[in-house]
Design a protein around this motif. Structure first.
Motif, PDB file in Angstrom:
ATOM      1  N   SER A  67       0.873  -1.176   0.000  1.00  0.00           N
ATOM      2  CA  SER A  67       0.000   0.000   0.000  1.00  0.00           C
ATOM      3  C   SER A  67       0.906   1.222   0.000  1.00  0.00           C
ATOM      4  CB  SER A  67      -0.906   0.016   1.230  1.00  0.00           C
ATOM      5  OG  SER A  67      -1.784  -1.090   1.245  1.00  0.00           O
ATOM      6  N   ALA A  68       0.847   2.004  -1.067  1.00  0.00           N
ATOM      7  CA  ALA A  68       1.746   3.146  -1.218  1.00  0.00           C
ATOM      8  C   ALA A  68       0.954   4.429  -1.428  1.00  0.00           C
ATOM      9  CB  ALA A  68       2.698   2.926  -2.386  1.00  0.00           C
ATOM     10  N   VAL A  69       1.309   5.439  -0.658  1.00  0.00           N
ATOM     11  CA  VAL A  69       0.747   6.774  -0.845  1.00  0.00           C
ATOM     12  C   VAL A  69       1.888   7.672  -1.300  1.00  0.00           C
ATOM     13  CG1 VAL A  69      -0.383   8.749   0.234  1.00  0.00           C
ATOM     14  CG2 VAL A  69      -1.023   6.428   0.917  1.00  0.00           C
ATOM     15  N   LEU A  70       1.730   8.282  -2.464  1.00  0.00           N
ATOM     16  CA  LEU A  70       2.756   9.151  -3.040  1.00  0.00           C
ATOM     17  C   LEU A  70       2.258  10.590  -3.036  1.00  0.00           C
ATOM     18  CD1 LEU A  70       3.537   6.300  -4.120  1.00  0.00           C
ATOM     19  CD2 LEU A  70       4.271   7.421  -6.225  1.00  0.00           C
ATOM     20  N   ASP A  71       3.090  11.475  -2.547  1.00  0.00           N
ATOM     21  CA  ASP A  71       2.767  12.884  -2.676  1.00  0.00           C
ATOM     22  C   ASP A  71       2.748  13.259  -4.155  1.00  0.00           C
ATOM     23  OD1 ASP A  71       2.545  15.496  -0.980  1.00  0.00           O
ATOM     24  OD2 ASP A  71       3.911  15.989  -2.624  1.00  0.00           O
ATOM     25  N   GLU A  72       1.840  14.137  -4.547  1.00  0.00           N
ATOM     26  CA  GLU A  72       1.717  14.511  -5.954  1.00  0.00           C
ATOM     27  C   GLU A  72       3.024  15.061  -6.511  1.00  0.00           C
ATOM     28  OE1 GLU A  72      -0.862  17.620  -8.760  1.00  0.00           O
ATOM     29  OE2 GLU A  72      -1.605  17.112  -6.752  1.00  0.00           O
ATOM     30  N   SER A  73       3.818  15.709  -5.672  1.00  0.00           N
ATOM     31  CA  SER A  73       5.084  16.275  -6.137  1.00  0.00           C
ATOM     32  C   SER A  73       6.026  15.199  -6.670  1.00  0.00           C
ATOM     33  CB  SER A  73       5.766  17.045  -5.002  1.00  0.00           C
ATOM     34  OG  SER A  73       6.071  16.173  -3.917  1.00  0.00           O
ATOM     35  N   VAL A  74       5.892  13.952  -6.158  1.00  0.00           N
ATOM     36  CA  VAL A  74       6.714  12.847  -6.649  1.00  0.00           C
ATOM     37  C   VAL A  74       6.470  12.626  -8.135  1.00  0.00           C
ATOM     38  CG1 VAL A  74       7.098  10.355  -6.475  1.00  0.00           C
ATOM     39  CG2 VAL A  74       6.791  11.713  -4.392  1.00  0.00           C
ATOM     40  N   LEU A  75       5.218  12.757  -8.552  1.00  0.00           N
ATOM     41  CA  LEU A  75       4.843  12.518  -9.941  1.00  0.00           C
ATOM     42  C   LEU A  75       5.258  13.661 -10.857  1.00  0.00           C
ATOM     43  CD1 LEU A  75       1.219  11.195  -9.292  1.00  0.00           C
ATOM     44  CD2 LEU A  75       3.347   9.875  -9.364  1.00  0.00           C
ATOM     45  N   ARG A  76       5.353  14.845 -10.308  1.00  0.00           N
ATOM     46  CA  ARG A  76       5.642  16.027 -11.129  1.00  0.00           C
ATOM     47  C   ARG A  76       7.131  16.347 -11.200  1.00  0.00           C
ATOM     48  NH1 ARG A  76       1.113  18.344 -12.802  1.00  0.00           N
ATOM     49  NH2 ARG A  76      -0.843  17.940 -11.697  1.00  0.00           N
ATOM     50  N   ARG A  77       7.929  15.751 -10.329  1.00  0.00           N
ATOM     51  CA  ARG A  77       9.374  15.991 -10.357  1.00  0.00           C
ATOM     52  C   ARG A  77       9.980  15.185 -11.494  1.00  0.00           C
ATOM     53  NH1 ARG A  77      10.166  15.092  -5.521  1.00  0.00           N
ATOM     54  NH2 ARG A  77      10.210  17.266  -4.854  1.00  0.00           N
ATOM     55  N   ARG A  78      10.597  15.820 -12.463  1.00  0.00           N
ATOM     56  CA  ARG A  78      11.097  15.137 -13.655  1.00  0.00           C
ATOM     57  C   ARG A  78      12.462  14.508 -13.413  1.00  0.00           C
ATOM     58  NH1 ARG A  78       9.331  18.137 -19.270  1.00  0.00           N
ATOM     59  NH2 ARG A  78       7.089  17.961 -18.965  1.00  0.00           N
ATOM     60  N   VAL A  79      12.459  13.447 -12.672  1.00  0.00           N
ATOM     61  CA  VAL A  79      13.685  12.705 -12.403  1.00  0.00           C
ATOM     62  C   VAL A  79      14.149  12.027 -13.692  1.00  0.00           C
ATOM     63  CG1 VAL A  79      14.656  10.746 -11.136  1.00  0.00           C
ATOM     64  CG2 VAL A  79      13.066  12.323  -9.990  1.00  0.00           C
ATOM     65  N   GLY A  80      15.380  12.290 -14.085  1.00  0.00           N
ATOM     66  CA  GLY A  80      15.936  11.658 -15.277  1.00  0.00           C
ATOM     67  C   GLY A  80      15.502  12.267 -16.595  1.00  0.00           C
ATOM     68  N   GLY A  81      14.653  13.278 -16.562  1.00  0.00           N
ATOM     69  CA  GLY A  81      14.197  13.906 -17.790  1.00  0.00           C
ATOM     70  C   GLY A  81      12.817  13.415 -18.216  1.00  0.00           C
ATOM     71  N   PRO A  82      12.222  14.055 -19.224  1.00  0.00           N
ATOM     72  CA  PRO A  82      10.836  13.761 -19.638  1.00  0.00           C
ATOM     73  C   PRO A  82      10.598  12.303 -20.038  1.00  0.00           C
ATOM     74  CG  PRO A  82      11.606  15.810 -20.614  1.00  0.00           C
ATOM     75  CD  PRO A  82      12.790  15.180 -19.989  1.00  0.00           C
ATOM     76  N   GLU A  83      11.498  11.714 -20.820  1.00  0.00           N
ATOM     77  CA  GLU A  83      11.266  10.348 -21.288  1.00  0.00           C
ATOM     78  C   GLU A  83      11.341   9.334 -20.163  1.00  0.00           C
ATOM     79  OE1 GLU A  83      10.136   9.365 -24.194  1.00  0.00           O
ATOM     80  OE2 GLU A  83       9.967  11.518 -24.613  1.00  0.00           O
ATOM     81  N   VAL A  84      12.333   9.498 -19.288  1.00  0.00           N
ATOM     82  CA  VAL A  84      12.454   8.597 -18.128  1.00  0.00           C
ATOM     83  C   VAL A  84      11.217   8.723 -17.242  1.00  0.00           C
ATOM     84  CG1 VAL A  84      13.706   8.217 -15.959  1.00  0.00           C
ATOM     85  CG2 VAL A  84      14.967   8.497 -18.094  1.00  0.00           C
ATOM     86  N   MET A  85      10.752   9.966 -17.056  1.00  0.00           N
ATOM     87  CA  MET A  85       9.603  10.179 -16.191  1.00  0.00           C
ATOM     88  C   MET A  85       8.326   9.625 -16.812  1.00  0.00           C
ATOM     89  SD  MET A  85       9.445  11.243 -13.173  1.00  0.00           S
ATOM     90  CE  MET A  85       8.005  10.921 -12.147  1.00  0.00           C
ATOM     91  N   ARG A  86       8.195   9.763 -18.113  1.00  0.00           N
ATOM     92  CA  ARG A  86       7.009   9.220 -18.777  1.00  0.00           C
ATOM     93  C   ARG A  86       6.967   7.692 -18.631  1.00  0.00           C
ATOM     94  NH1 ARG A  86       3.220  10.560 -22.550  1.00  0.00           N
ATOM     95  NH2 ARG A  86       2.465   8.835 -23.853  1.00  0.00           N
TER      96      ARG A  86
END
Length: 286
Positions: free
Chosen positions: A171-190
């Protein structure tokens, strides 16, 4: 607040004492049956000293414990990297990985349930290789490239707990900022967001997003994981990661506080269905 090995010794000792009581033996009687001094039984039960796997097996035999699942779990708690014949897959990385990380992997591999709040990164069990590589490179900047790849390999190998015959319930709760932080760049994040959507469809994975609009909440102080184990509820432990180490909390009042915090943020998070919609929207640039 302790490091992992101390927590394991204490948890193991508490359970062995409980099993001795159920068998109807005093510590002196148990020592007599085992051919030990009573002080050895006492040291094991209080967690003041480690215990060999063979000694755990002897104690369980003496107490009439036959449940294979319980015996395996207590054996895992007694496990040390130095005991030949009882080495897990992460043992071969012992020269690279800190003892605290190896202990974390050991606990994770034996847990039946994990509840995690992540405020900064995607949980390791749900990371893609590209994302894991970017995170590892950012945190361990001086690590040689070959060792960096090994650390990433270890992180990905940990994910096997989600695909076993009896997979870890996550069971994982992720802060929305985790999803919006572009770790590794756009393609890695996608790719990472697509992978999250895929993993969230597993029956034993519950993924929720805590929206920024939720405002202040009980998880603002940082990320944590709560591990639960089969057969023994009192083995639950909270793990808090720091840059170079992990801390383990296992007092009942600490566990209660973190379970309350997790339940609170989970209640304020989006439903799994709405979380998937948000993930898709961010992925598609909405």
């Amino acid at each position: 607040m302790q490091h992992g090995p101390a927590v394991r010794r204490r948890k193991l000792g508490e359970e062995l004492r409980r099993l001795r009581d159920l068998a109807g033996f005093t510590s002196e009687e148990a020592a007599g049956r085992l051919g030990w001094h009573q002080s050895k039984v006492s040291r094991i039960e209080t967690g003041r000293s480690g215990v060999k796997l063979a000694d755990v097996a002897r104690m369980l035999d003496a107490y009439g414990v036959r449940d294979p699942g319980l015996r395996d779990l207590l054996g895992a708690l007694a496990h040390t990297d130095g005991e030949s014949g009882h080495r897990h897959w992460w043992h071969r990385y012992r020269r690279l990985l800190p003892a605290s990380y190896r202990d974390f992997i050991s606990l994770e591999s034996q847990a039946c349930r994990a509840r995690t709040l992540e405020m900064s990164v995607v949980p390791g069990l749900l990371q893609t290789r590209g994302y894991a590589t970017a995170v590892t490179r950012a945190v361990l900047r001086d690590l040689p490239e070959d060792q960096l790849e090994t650390v990433v390999d270890v992180r990905l190998a940990r994910q096997a707990v989600l695909s076993t015959e009896r997979p870890l319930e996550l069971s994982a709760v992720l802060d929305e900022s985790v999803l919006r932080r572009r770790v590794g760049g756009p393609e890695v994040m996608r790719e990472q967001l697509e992978y999250l959507s895929l993993m969230a469809q597993l029956r034993h994975v519950c993924l929720q997003v805590l929206p920024l609009a939720a405002g202040e909440h009980m998880g603002l102080t940082g990320s944590f994981v709560i591990f639960s184990f089969p057969n023994i509820a009192d083995l639950d432990v909270v793990v808090i990661d720091h840059l170079m180490s992990s801390l383990y909390l296992e007092r009942k009042e600490d566990l209660k506080a973190y379970v309350t915090a997790f339940n609170s943020v989970q209640a304020h998070a989006l439903s799994p269905e709405k979380s998937l919609d948000l993930i898709a929207g961010i992925r598609d640039g909405a």
